[in-house]
Design a protein around this motif. Structure first.
Motif, PDB file in Angstrom:
ATOM      1  N   ASP A  54       0.810  -1.226   0.000  1.00 50.89           N
ATOM      2  CA  ASP A  54       0.000   0.000   0.000  1.00 50.89           C
ATOM      3  C   ASP A  54       0.840   1.271   0.000  1.00 50.89           C
ATOM      4  O   ASP A  54       0.327   2.351  -0.260  1.00 50.89           O
ATOM      5  N   ARG A  55       2.112   1.141   0.349  1.00 51.44           N
ATOM      6  CA  ARG A  55       2.923   2.338   0.553  1.00 51.44           C
ATOM      7  C   ARG A  55       3.992   2.527  -0.513  1.00 51.44           C
ATOM      8  O   ARG A  55       4.167   3.622  -1.036  1.00 51.44           O
ATOM      9  N   GLN A  56       4.714   1.436  -0.765  1.00 51.47           N
ATOM     10  CA  GLN A  56       5.809   1.528  -1.743  1.00 51.47           C
ATOM     11  C   GLN A  56       5.650   0.380  -2.737  1.00 51.47           C
ATOM     12  O   GLN A  56       6.373  -0.606  -2.666  1.00 51.47           O
ATOM     13  N   PRO A  57       4.709   0.513  -3.658  1.00 49.46           N
ATOM     14  CA  PRO A  57       4.383  -0.606  -4.541  1.00 49.46           C
ATOM     15  C   PRO A  57       5.581  -1.123  -5.362  1.00 49.46           C
ATOM     16  O   PRO A  57       5.661  -2.311  -5.626  1.00 49.46           O
ATOM     17  N   ARG A  58       6.512  -0.242  -5.725  1.00 49.00           N
ATOM     18  CA  ARG A  58       7.657  -0.733  -6.503  1.00 49.00           C
ATOM     19  C   ARG A  58       8.497  -1.695  -5.656  1.00 49.00           C
ATOM     20  O   ARG A  58       8.893  -2.759  -6.098  1.00 49.00           O
ATOM     21  N   ARG A  59       8.767  -1.273  -4.445  1.00 54.52           N
ATOM     22  CA  ARG A  59       9.540  -2.131  -3.543  1.00 54.52           C
ATOM     23  C   ARG A  59       8.803  -3.423  -3.257  1.00 54.52           C
ATOM     24  O   ARG A  59       9.403  -4.487  -3.166  1.00 54.52           O
ATOM     25  N   ALA A  60       7.487  -3.308  -3.104  1.00 55.58           N
ATOM     26  CA  ALA A  60       6.680  -4.497  -2.810  1.00 55.58           C
ATOM     27  C   ALA A  60       6.832  -5.525  -3.927  1.00 55.58           C
ATOM     28  O   ALA A  60       6.965  -6.728  -3.663  1.00 55.58           O
ATOM     29  N   LEU A  61       6.849  -5.051  -5.173  1.00 51.30           N
ATOM     30  CA  LEU A  61       6.991  -5.972  -6.305  1.00 51.30           C
ATOM     31  C   LEU A  61       8.322  -6.712  -6.256  1.00 51.30           C
ATOM     32  O   LEU A  61       8.372  -7.934  -6.405  1.00 51.30           O
ATOM     33  N   THR A  62       9.389  -5.953  -6.065  1.00 47.46           N
ATOM     34  CA  THR A  62      10.717  -6.569  -6.004  1.00 47.46           C
ATOM     35  C   THR A  62      10.791  -7.569  -4.858  1.00 47.46           C
ATOM     36  O   THR A  62      11.284  -8.688  -5.012  1.00 47.46           O
ATOM     37  N   ASP A  63      10.280  -7.145  -3.693  1.00 50.46           N
ATOM     38  CA  ASP A  63      10.364  -8.020  -2.527  1.00 50.46           C
ATOM     39  C   ASP A  63       9.483  -9.264  -2.676  1.00 50.46           C
ATOM     40  O   ASP A  63       9.886 -10.363  -2.303  1.00 50.46           O
ATOM     41  N   ALA A  64       8.287  -9.076  -3.237  1.00 55.19           N
ATOM     42  CA  ALA A  64       7.390 -10.229  -3.387  1.00 55.19           C
ATOM     43  C   ALA A  64       7.995 -11.255  -4.346  1.00 55.19           C
ATOM     44  O   ALA A  64       7.936 -12.464  -4.104  1.00 55.19           O
ATOM     45  N   ALA A  65       8.593 -10.766  -5.434  1.00 59.04           N
ATOM     46  CA  ALA A  65       9.193 -11.681  -6.418  1.00 59.04           C
ATOM     47  C   ALA A  65      10.336 -12.467  -5.781  1.00 59.04           C
ATOM     48  O   ALA A  65      10.455 -13.684  -5.946  1.00 59.04           O
ATOM     49  N   ARG A  66      11.152 -11.750  -5.032  1.00 60.98           N
ATOM     50  CA  ARG A  66      12.295 -12.404  -4.412  1.00 60.98           C
ATOM     51  C   ARG A  66      11.848 -13.391  -3.333  1.00 60.98           C
ATOM     52  O   ARG A  66      12.371 -14.508  -3.233  1.00 60.98           O
ATOM     53  N   ALA A  67      10.865 -12.984  -2.551  1.00 61.78           N
ATOM     54  CA  ALA A  67      10.339 -13.872  -1.499  1.00 61.78           C
ATOM     55  C   ALA A  67       9.794 -15.158  -2.116  1.00 61.78           C
ATOM     56  O   ALA A  67      10.063 -16.254  -1.625  1.00 61.78           O
ATOM     57  N   ALA A  68       9.036 -15.008  -3.199  1.00 59.78           N
ATOM     58  CA  ALA A  68       8.420 -16.183  -3.838  1.00 59.78           C
ATOM     59  C   ALA A  68       9.490 -17.130  -4.372  1.00 59.78           C
ATOM     60  O   ALA A  68       9.321 -18.338  -4.362  1.00 59.78           O
ATOM     61  N   ARG A  69      10.589 -16.555  -4.835  1.00 62.08           N
ATOM     62  CA  ARG A  69      11.676 -17.393  -5.341  1.00 62.08           C
ATOM     63  C   ARG A  69      12.384 -18.109  -4.183  1.00 62.08           C
ATOM     64  O   ARG A  69      12.733 -19.283  -4.277  1.00 62.08           O
ATOM     65  N   ASP A  70      12.558 -17.397  -3.072  1.00 59.85           N
ATOM     66  CA  ASP A  70      13.294 -17.973  -1.938  1.00 59.85           C
ATOM     67  C   ASP A  70      12.461 -18.933  -1.085  1.00 59.85           C
ATOM     68  O   ASP A  70      13.018 -19.709  -0.322  1.00 59.85           O
ATOM     69  N   ALA A  71      11.140 -18.829  -1.156  1.00 60.49           N
ATOM     70  CA  ALA A  71      10.284 -19.707  -0.333  1.00 60.49           C
ATOM     71  C   ALA A  71       9.214 -20.347  -1.217  1.00 60.49           C
ATOM     72  O   ALA A  71       8.026 -20.065  -1.077  1.00 60.49           O
ATOM     73  N   PRO A  72       9.652 -21.231  -2.122  1.00 55.36           N
ATOM     74  CA  PRO A  72       8.704 -21.768  -3.115  1.00 55.36           C
ATOM     75  C   PRO A  72       7.638 -22.682  -2.521  1.00 55.36           C
ATOM     76  O   PRO A  72       6.638 -22.952  -3.160  1.00 55.36           O
TER      77      PRO A  72
END
Ligand SMILES: [Zn+2]
Length: 427
Positions: free
Chosen positions: A323-341
């Motif tokens: 809700d606050r920093q959507p660009r960062r959220a995208l990067t973090d969500a992608a990385r999280a999904a890769r690291d915790a499949p």
């Protein structure tokens, strides 16, 4: 009288079974026969594991916890059922048993113990709830009624569709359904059985007292972390004194066994190392449940910065950033999904963050991964449908929306799916 008849009719509907209690040897009227009990455990275990934020991604630790558990199961009153023990990522201090011998211990509790004997005490206590069939006596009516009403066990709904409620994830998969509060007598019986099993399996019985002392100490220090455990397994001073007296009455040679410290500390090393980061996650989740994301954000960021390859910590960060920093959220969500499949909630967060950004390909991919981890979740089907709709694959989207209605009629997700279906048919 009429009420009683209705009551009996309901009981009959639920196929009561008379079974012999494995611990007491007495027969008891259960609504749930053994086959049903095992099936329920088998069905619910993956869902409970995911609602406890998935398995700790550490194969060595999982094998170790299972091995300690199976040693106890082997000397228990029900050695023949398909026991399974795992360690889940939930940062709160807790442990629980599902019907049929499926047992989980949380990361929060593991990270506070120092010996295998303490671990054996927790797992032995939970094993006792299963062998004494406390669940079968306790939950059956409520559970079976619920399950009958919704037409099968596959029904479990993520309760919150909205972003901001995703934070709490508390009732995500309906976990509160089974984890009812045990009675004092059941707690006492499980303590006794746990002590019996751990001693028979060769552990030092003092581990039980040590464990209860750890829990008591944590409760004084930070009640919030232990509350859920105390909710389902109320701990009293009396329980500790009772354990102490029973241990003192055991043969000297049992109490003289050296505590198994080194293998435990070795296997629990990472969980112990990351304890502060996960304690912050526990605190952040409480803040989020209390709708204070601005206070949770720095805690999550600190934990994620400390353990950058931990996908679960990063997924929570991404969810709050959305809700606050959507660009960062995208990067973090992608990385999280890769690291915790293999963690359901991580994939759901990623699917939502990408959907919000209209990146339908990625959203679809993460929704599908979530669906592989836990099939037949209405909210995942809804996300999948929305992604497909965004991609212009209207027929596939309509199929997914109809599936939502089938899985969870009368849910918020079904109403949302209905709106999409109407829009699609109007288009
Ligand atoms: Zn208990």
């Amino acid at each position: 009288m009429l009420r009683r008849l209705v009551h009996i009719a309901i009981l009959a509907l639920l196929v009561p079974a008379c079974t012999v209690n494995p611990v007491t040897g007495k027969s008891q009227l259960d609504l749930m026969g053994e086959a049903q009990e095992l099936e329920m455990g088998r069905q619910l275990y993956p869902r409970y594991t995911q609602s406890s934020l998935g398995e700790v991604p550490d194969d060595g630790l999982q094998t170790y916890v299972d091995r300690v558990g199976l040693r106890l199961a082997a000397v228990s009153h029900r050695p023949e059922i398909p026991w399974e023990y795992n360690a889940v990522n939930d940062p709160d201090v807790n442990a629980y048993a599902l019907p049929g011998g499926k047992i989980s211990i949380t990361r929060g509790l593991l990270s506070r113990m120092e010996t295998e004997d303490e671990l054996a005490a927790v797992l032995g206590h939970e094993t006792g709830h299963v062998t004494a069939r406390h669940a079968a006596q306790h939950y059956t009516r409520a559970m079976l009624t619920q399950l009958a009403l919704v037409g099968g066990m596959a029904y479990m709904e993520i309760q919150d569709v909205r972003y901001r409620n995703l934070y709490a994830l508390g009732g995500m998969i309906g976990a509160q359904l089974v984890l009812a509060r045990y009675s004092r007598d059941q707690e006492r019986q499980s303590d006794h059985l746990g002590l019996e099993y751990m001693t028979a399996a060769g552990y030092n019985p003092e581990g039980m007292v040590d464990l209860l002392e750890i829990l008591d100490g944590e409760h004084r220090r930070e009640p919030g972390l232990v509350d859920r455990m105390f909710g389902s397994h109320p701990l009293t001073r009396e329980r500790i004194e009772d354990a102490r007296a029973r241990v003192a009455a055991l043969p000297e040679e049992d109490r003289a066994r050296p505590p198994v410290r080194k293998p435990f500390l070795q296997h629990a090393a990472h969980v112990r190392e990351t304890r502060e980061a996960y304690d912050r996650l526990a605190q952040a989740r409480r803040l989020l449940a209390d709708e204070q994301p601005e206070k949770a954000l720095p805690l999550l960021r600190q934990s994620s910065d400390e353990w950058p390859s931990d996908g679960l910590l990063r997924a929570f960060l991404a969810a709050v950033e959305a809700d606050r920093q959507p660009r960062r959220a995208l990067t973090d969500a992608a990385r999280a999904a890769r690291d915790a499949p293999k963690i359901f909630v991580v994939q759901v967060v990623a699917a939502r963050v990408f959907l919000e950004d209209r990146r339908y390909d990625e959203a679809l991919r993460h929704a599908e991964t979530a669906g592989e981890i836990l099939p037949d979740m209405a909210d995942v089907e809804l996300l999948r449908g929305m992604a497909l709709e965004g991609l212009g694959r209207y027929q596939d989207a309509a199929w997914a929306f109809r599936r939502v209605r089938e899985i969870a009629p009368d849910s918020e997700a079904a109403r949302e799916a209905e709106r999409h279906l109407q829009a699609l048919s109007g288009a």
